[in-house]
Design a protein around this motif. Structure first.
Motif, PDB file in Angstrom:
ATOM      1  N   TYR A 167      48.413  31.472 105.145  1.00 43.06           N
ATOM      2  CA  TYR A 167      49.398  32.557 105.089  1.00 43.06           C
ATOM      3  C   TYR A 167      49.842  33.033 106.464  1.00 43.06           C
ATOM      4  CZ  TYR A 167      45.164  35.517 105.445  1.00 43.06           C
ATOM      5  OH  TYR A 167      43.976  36.083 105.818  1.00 43.06           O
ATOM      6  N   ASN A 168      49.258  32.524 107.528  1.00 43.89           N
ATOM      7  CA  ASN A 168      49.787  32.784 108.869  1.00 43.89           C
ATOM      8  C   ASN A 168      50.933  31.837 109.211  1.00 43.89           C
ATOM      9  OD1 ASN A 168      48.162  34.959 109.431  1.00 43.89           O
ATOM     10  ND2 ASN A 168      46.567  33.759 110.438  1.00 43.89           N
ATOM     11  N   GLY A 169      51.242  30.951 108.285  1.00 39.48           N
ATOM     12  CA  GLY A 169      52.325  29.999 108.512  1.00 39.48           C
ATOM     13  C   GLY A 169      53.675  30.510 108.055  1.00 39.48           C
ATOM     14  N   ARG A 170      53.920  31.810 108.222  1.00 39.00           N
ATOM     15  CA  ARG A 170      55.205  32.410 107.843  1.00 39.00           C
ATOM     16  C   ARG A 170      56.197  32.296 109.001  1.00 39.00           C
ATOM     17  NH1 ARG A 170      54.609  35.699 103.326  1.00 39.00           N
ATOM     18  NH2 ARG A 170      52.457  36.238 102.727  1.00 39.00           N
ATOM     19  N   LEU A 171      57.455  32.047 108.693  1.00 37.33           N
ATOM     20  CA  LEU A 171      58.492  31.959 109.718  1.00 37.33           C
ATOM     21  C   LEU A 171      58.486  33.217 110.571  1.00 37.33           C
ATOM     22  CD1 LEU A 171      60.889  30.079 110.611  1.00 37.33           C
ATOM     23  CD2 LEU A 171      62.365  31.678 109.377  1.00 37.33           C
ATOM     24  N   ASN A 172      58.483  33.030 111.894  1.00 36.05           N
ATOM     25  CA  ASN A 172      58.468  34.123 112.874  1.00 36.05           C
ATOM     26  C   ASN A 172      57.212  34.983 112.799  1.00 36.05           C
ATOM     27  OD1 ASN A 172      61.032  33.565 114.087  1.00 36.05           O
ATOM     28  ND2 ASN A 172      62.031  34.453 112.293  1.00 36.05           N
ATOM     29  N   GLY A 173      56.179  34.484 112.125  1.00 36.28           N
ATOM     30  CA  GLY A 173      54.937  35.233 112.015  1.00 36.28           C
ATOM     31  C   GLY A 173      54.184  35.295 113.341  1.00 36.28           C
ATOM     32  N   VAL A 174      53.529  36.432 113.579  1.00 37.26           N
ATOM     33  CA  VAL A 174      52.756  36.611 114.813  1.00 37.26           C
ATOM     34  C   VAL A 174      51.303  36.954 114.511  1.00 37.26           C
ATOM     35  CG1 VAL A 174      54.772  37.307 116.156  1.00 37.26           C
ATOM     36  CG2 VAL A 174      53.427  39.051 114.953  1.00 37.26           C
ATOM     37  N   ALA A 175      50.932  37.036 113.251  1.00 41.73           N
ATOM     38  CA  ALA A 175      49.559  37.404 112.892  1.00 41.73           C
ATOM     39  C   ALA A 175      48.583  36.279 113.228  1.00 41.73           C
ATOM     40  CB  ALA A 175      49.480  37.723 111.394  1.00 41.73           C
ATOM     41  N   GLY A 176      47.338  36.671 113.501  1.00 40.45           N
ATOM     42  CA  GLY A 176      46.280  35.695 113.753  1.00 40.45           C
ATOM     43  C   GLY A 176      46.635  34.772 114.896  1.00 40.45           C
ATOM     44  N   GLY A 177      46.465  33.475 114.644  1.00 40.21           N
ATOM     45  CA  GLY A 177      46.773  32.480 115.668  1.00 40.21           C
ATOM     46  C   GLY A 177      48.225  32.093 115.709  1.00 40.21           C
ATOM     47  N   GLY A 178      49.083  32.751 114.919  1.00 40.08           N
ATOM     48  CA  GLY A 178      50.512  32.524 115.000  1.00 40.08           C
ATOM     49  C   GLY A 178      50.998  31.270 114.329  1.00 40.08           C
ATOM     50  N   ALA A 179      50.245  30.749 113.356  1.00 43.76           N
ATOM     51  CA  ALA A 179      50.688  29.570 112.609  1.00 43.76           C
ATOM     52  C   ALA A 179      49.572  29.164 111.647  1.00 43.76           C
ATOM     53  CB  ALA A 179      51.028  28.396 113.535  1.00 43.76           C
ATOM     54  N   TRP A 180      49.904  28.278 110.741  1.00 45.39           N
ATOM     55  CA  TRP A 180      48.891  27.512 110.013  1.00 45.39           C
ATOM     56  C   TRP A 180      48.585  26.265 110.818  1.00 45.39           C
ATOM     57  CZ3 TRP A 180      50.263  22.558 107.846  1.00 45.39           C
ATOM     58  CH2 TRP A 180      49.164  21.889 107.295  1.00 45.39           C
ATOM     59  N   MET A 181      47.291  25.919 110.903  1.00 45.36           N
ATOM     60  CA  MET A 181      46.893  24.678 111.553  1.00 45.36           C
ATOM     61  C   MET A 181      45.918  23.945 110.628  1.00 45.36           C
ATOM     62  SD  MET A 181      44.698  23.899 115.026  1.00 45.36           S
ATOM     63  CE  MET A 181      45.767  24.829 116.107  1.00 45.36           C
ATOM     64  N   ALA A 182      46.166  22.651 110.429  1.00 47.51           N
ATOM     65  CA  ALA A 182      45.267  21.838 109.617  1.00 47.51           C
ATOM     66  C   ALA A 182      43.969  21.594 110.368  1.00 47.51           C
ATOM     67  CB  ALA A 182      45.930  20.515 109.261  1.00 47.51           C
ATOM     68  N   ASP A 208      60.515  22.515 120.130  1.00 51.66           N
ATOM     69  CA  ASP A 208      59.746  23.473 120.908  1.00 51.66           C
ATOM     70  C   ASP A 208      59.014  24.371 119.929  1.00 51.66           C
ATOM     71  OD1 ASP A 208      61.398  25.776 120.173  1.00 51.66           O
ATOM     72  OD2 ASP A 208      62.899  24.962 121.524  1.00 51.66           O
ATOM     73  N   ARG A 209      58.260  25.336 120.424  1.00 51.04           N
ATOM     74  CA  ARG A 209      57.417  26.139 119.538  1.00 51.04           C
ATOM     75  C   ARG A 209      58.152  27.301 118.879  1.00 51.04           C
ATOM     76  NH1 ARG A 209      53.566  28.981 124.132  1.00 51.04           N
ATOM     77  NH2 ARG A 209      55.143  30.342 125.076  1.00 51.04           N
ATOM     78  N   SER A 210      59.341  27.673 119.362  1.00 47.23           N
ATOM     79  CA  SER A 210      59.992  28.910 118.938  1.00 47.23           C
ATOM     80  C   SER A 210      61.250  28.722 118.101  1.00 47.23           C
ATOM     81  CB  SER A 210      60.345  29.763 120.161  1.00 47.23           C
ATOM     82  OG  SER A 210      59.180  30.067 120.913  1.00 47.23           O
ATOM     83  N   THR A 211      62.043  27.700 118.401  1.00 48.22           N
ATOM     84  CA  THR A 211      63.348  27.568 117.757  1.00 48.22           C
ATOM     85  C   THR A 211      63.210  27.101 116.318  1.00 48.22           C
ATOM     86  OG1 THR A 211      64.274  26.934 119.908  1.00 48.22           O
ATOM     87  CG2 THR A 211      65.632  26.542 117.946  1.00 48.22           C
ATOM     88  N   PRO A 212      63.691  27.887 115.348  1.00 48.03           N
ATOM     89  CA  PRO A 212      63.637  27.440 113.953  1.00 48.03           C
ATOM     90  C   PRO A 212      64.559  26.235 113.737  1.00 48.03           C
ATOM     91  CG  PRO A 212      64.029  29.815 114.104  1.00 48.03           C
ATOM     92  CD  PRO A 212      64.240  29.249 115.471  1.00 48.03           C
ATOM     93  N   ILE A 227      61.536  25.506 109.625  1.00 45.48           N
ATOM     94  CA  ILE A 227      60.196  25.455 110.200  1.00 45.48           C
ATOM     95  C   ILE A 227      60.223  25.812 111.683  1.00 45.48           C
ATOM     96  CG2 ILE A 227      59.549  23.668 108.537  1.00 45.48           C
ATOM     97  CD1 ILE A 227      59.251  21.756 110.966  1.00 45.48           C
ATOM     98  N   GLN A 228      59.065  26.263 112.166  1.00 41.12           N
ATOM     99  CA  GLN A 228      58.826  26.612 113.564  1.00 41.12           C
ATOM    100  C   GLN A 228      57.463  26.079 113.981  1.00 41.12           C
ATOM    101  OE1 GLN A 228      59.034  30.891 113.236  1.00 41.12           O
ATOM    102  NE2 GLN A 228      60.316  31.043 115.046  1.00 41.12           N
ATOM    103  N   GLY A 229      57.254  26.014 115.300  1.00 36.30           N
ATOM    104  CA  GLY A 229      55.941  25.693 115.827  1.00 36.30           C
ATOM    105  C   GLY A 229      55.063  26.933 115.933  1.00 36.30           C
ATOM    106  N   ARG A 230      53.891  26.747 116.534  1.00 37.66           N
ATOM    107  CA  ARG A 230      52.930  27.845 116.693  1.00 37.66           C
ATOM    108  C   ARG A 230      53.447  28.848 117.730  1.00 37.66           C
ATOM    109  NH1 ARG A 230      46.481  27.060 118.160  1.00 37.66           N
ATOM    110  NH2 ARG A 230      45.926  29.288 118.085  1.00 37.66           N
ATOM    111  N   ARG A 231      53.201  30.127 117.479  1.00 40.55           N
ATOM    112  CA  ARG A 231      53.808  31.186 118.279  1.00 40.55           C
ATOM    113  C   ARG A 231      53.413  31.128 119.750  1.00 40.55           C
ATOM    114  NH1 ARG A 231      51.878  36.099 119.999  1.00 40.55           N
ATOM    115  NH2 ARG A 231      49.965  35.801 118.817  1.00 40.55           N
ATOM    116  N   ASN A 232      52.145  30.907 120.061  1.00 44.24           N
ATOM    117  CA  ASN A 232      51.663  31.145 121.423  1.00 44.24           C
ATOM    118  C   ASN A 232      51.232  29.888 122.164  1.00 44.24           C
ATOM    119  OD1 ASN A 232      49.518  30.626 119.801  1.00 44.24           O
ATOM    120  ND2 ASN A 232      48.460  32.585 120.127  1.00 44.24           N
TER     121      ASN A 232
END
Length: 534
Positions: free
Chosen positions: A260-275, A341-345, A299-304
């Motif tokens: 659930y951290n894999g939401r578009l433009n999400g910043v919670a937790g580690g900033g993405a879902w990672m397998a 890149d990590r930011s551009t949808p 889709i987007q990449g990891r926030r940080n």
């Protein structure tokens, strides 16, 4: 159920916990007792059953969780109070309906309603004989996988027919897979015949390929459809309308990188879902809560950190059991372009929108590790208005120059004479040669000088220079244009600058910009070629 028209003793269950948890407590919006049916055992195989009293036409169900506790059945309910409606793809006639929970939150608790109508209220709306017996469907419109020989041809398969051998007979009459097909064309020269597609398609060009005819190959046509840009709303990943427990995955790396951290433009937790492992076969899955029309993904990449998915496949399902993988025009599984890149949808719209409840992202390639944030775009299936508008052949909104053909039988039979109900000289399009494979093609281009027309490339290209080569025009060759794409290196969606290399692609969300970022063709610019190099 909710109204109480179904009596208490018509609602039964495999078991219940005790007093106040009886089956009849499971009425939609019920608050009596413990305000839900609660099974005695939290095991698959438990059921809640409703006797409708007589045969009904059942078209769907509505379920809720328990009113007084955070207990519900999912992926039906998204919470204890929110009703979730599921409409059946194929309505059924039944007296008894049974709910069998497969997964649940807290305890197996539920409240429910069944939707439908009396079977006597289902009036046959299409009871007409279409022309097999009468002969209104011509012989050439009746085909088959094979036939045994003279006297057993497909057109002999008419109801009550006595000609020839009195029936169609397959060449291999005892083999499963043989078929008889009827596709009604025109039965006379004036009566329009409407054929609706089983599976709607998004297309710019439509071609009619003649297979059979009466006397001469002649036709007048119209195309039925609608604008494809009306169903492109975010479905709830970014907004949070989709709850956390509706977002699951094959695995996740740690508590900061949960699905659930894999939401578009999400910043919670580690900033993405990672397998947990970087292997093909990992997936991120979203339960939309009910059937939706899915038209694309973002889709987007990891926030940080520079971790992102660079390509992925997409699957969808109505039941989490049978999955369909989105395919390209050649029928092969399609790889969608991912992030640079990590930011551009990056937005990918589906060639063929799908009705689904579950959507699954399957990364195929990635940068560093498999991390992503995502959104799904579409709309409620109930918001999909009937796509049955006349697109402009009869009205003239489609200009003459947008109607072409394989050949022309003469000046009075040019392609643009093939308009529905047209009466101009010749009264129809006719080809030069009467043979299977002749075709009439319609390209709906510009119809006025102000309305922008957008043409997206099937295969994006990397280029610095773009050239427009007009092929046909109205009055004079005049045009205004924009180019849609993104920088190949910078995460920007500003207007493209010719002084740098750009990627003509869908690497951003085009919906808000669709009208602004379009090909503006002044006058009725009917067709053009686009070449790019660099």
């Amino acid at each position: 159920m909710e109204s109480g028209a179904i009596p208490e003793d018509s609602i039964t269950a495999s078991s219940f916990t005790g007093v106040w948890h009886e089956p009849y407590r499971g009425r939609l919006n019920g608050v009596a007792g413990q305000a839900a049916w609660v099974s005695k055992y939290d095991t698959i195989g438990e059921w809640l059953q409703v006797d409708l009293g007589e045969m009904k036409r059942v078209t769907g169900t509505i379920i809720q969780g328990r009113y007084v506790a955070d207990e519900w059945v999912f992926p039906g309910s998204a919470g204890r109070h929110i009703p979730v409606t599921n409409l059946l793809n194929n309505p059924v006639y039944a007296r008894y309906v049974r709910f069998l929970p497969q997964t649940w939150h807290g305890r197996m608790s539920m409240r429910a309603e069944i939707v439908g109508c009396d079977t006597t209220a289902v009036v046959p709306t299409c009871p007409y004989l279409l022309g097999m017996e009468s002969g209104a469907i011509p012989d050439g419109s009746i085909t088959a996988s094979s036939f045994y020989g003279a006297g057993s041809e497909p057109y002999l398969a008419r109801l009550y027919g006595v000609a020839g051998g009195g029936a169609w007979v397959a060449e291999h009459p005892h083999t499963i897979g043989e078929w008889l097909e009827v596709f009604p064309g025109s039965a006379d020269r004036n009566t329009p015949v409407i054929n609706l597609l089983n599976n709607e398609v998004d297309a710019r060009y439509v071609r009619f390929v003649v297979q059979s005819w009466h006397t001469m190959v002649s036709m007048r046509v119209e195309i039925v459809g609608c604008n494809t840009t009306i169903c492109s709303d975010p479905l709830g990943m970014e907004s949070g309308a989709i709850p956390d427990d509706s977002i699951t995955a094959s695995s996740f790396h740690s508590a900061d990188l949960v699905p659930y951290n894999g939401r578009l433009n999400g910043v919670a937790g580690g900033g993405a879902w990672m397998a947990i492992s970087n292997t093909i076969g990992q997936w991120l899955q979203v339960d939309l809560g009910e059937m939706k029309r899915v038209t694309g993904t973002i889709i987007q990449g990891r926030r940080n950190t520079e971790q992102r998915v660079t390509s992925y496949k997409l699957q969808y399902s109505t039941d989490r059991i049978t999955w369909t993988t989105c395919a390209g025009s050649d029928g092969s599984e399609m790889d969608f372009a991912g992030n640079v890149d990590r930011s551009t949808p990056v937005t990918n719209l589906l060639n063929n929108p799908a009705d689904a409840r579950y959507v699954r992202f399957l990364p195929q390639t990635w940068n560093h590790v498999m991390s992503m944030r995502a959104e799904i775009v579409g709309c409620n299936t109930t918001a999909v208005l009937p796509c049955l508008y006349l697109l402009g052949m009869e009205s003239g909104a489609i200009p003459d120059g947008s109607i072409t053909a394989s050949s022309v039988g003469g000046l009075n039979y040019v392609p643009y004479r093939g308009r529905l109900n047209g009466v101009a000289p010749g009264g129809a399009w006719a080809p030069l040669i009467y043979s299977i494979g002749q075709w009439l093609q319609v390209f709906a281009g510009n119809v006025d000088r102000n309305t922008p027309v957008t043409n997206l490339l099937n295969n994006p290209v990397d280029a610095r220079y773009v050239r427009f080569l007009p092929q046909t025009w109205h009055h004079v060759m005049a045009m205004r244009v924009e180019i849609v794409g993104c920088n190949t290196s910078l995460p920007s969606v500003d207007s493209l600058q010719f002084s740098q290399s750009v990627r003509i692609c869908l690497g951003w969300n085009p919906v808000p910009y669709l009208m602004a970022a379009s090909l503006h063709l002044r006058s009725m610019m009917l067709d053009m070629s686009l070449t790019a190099g660099g």
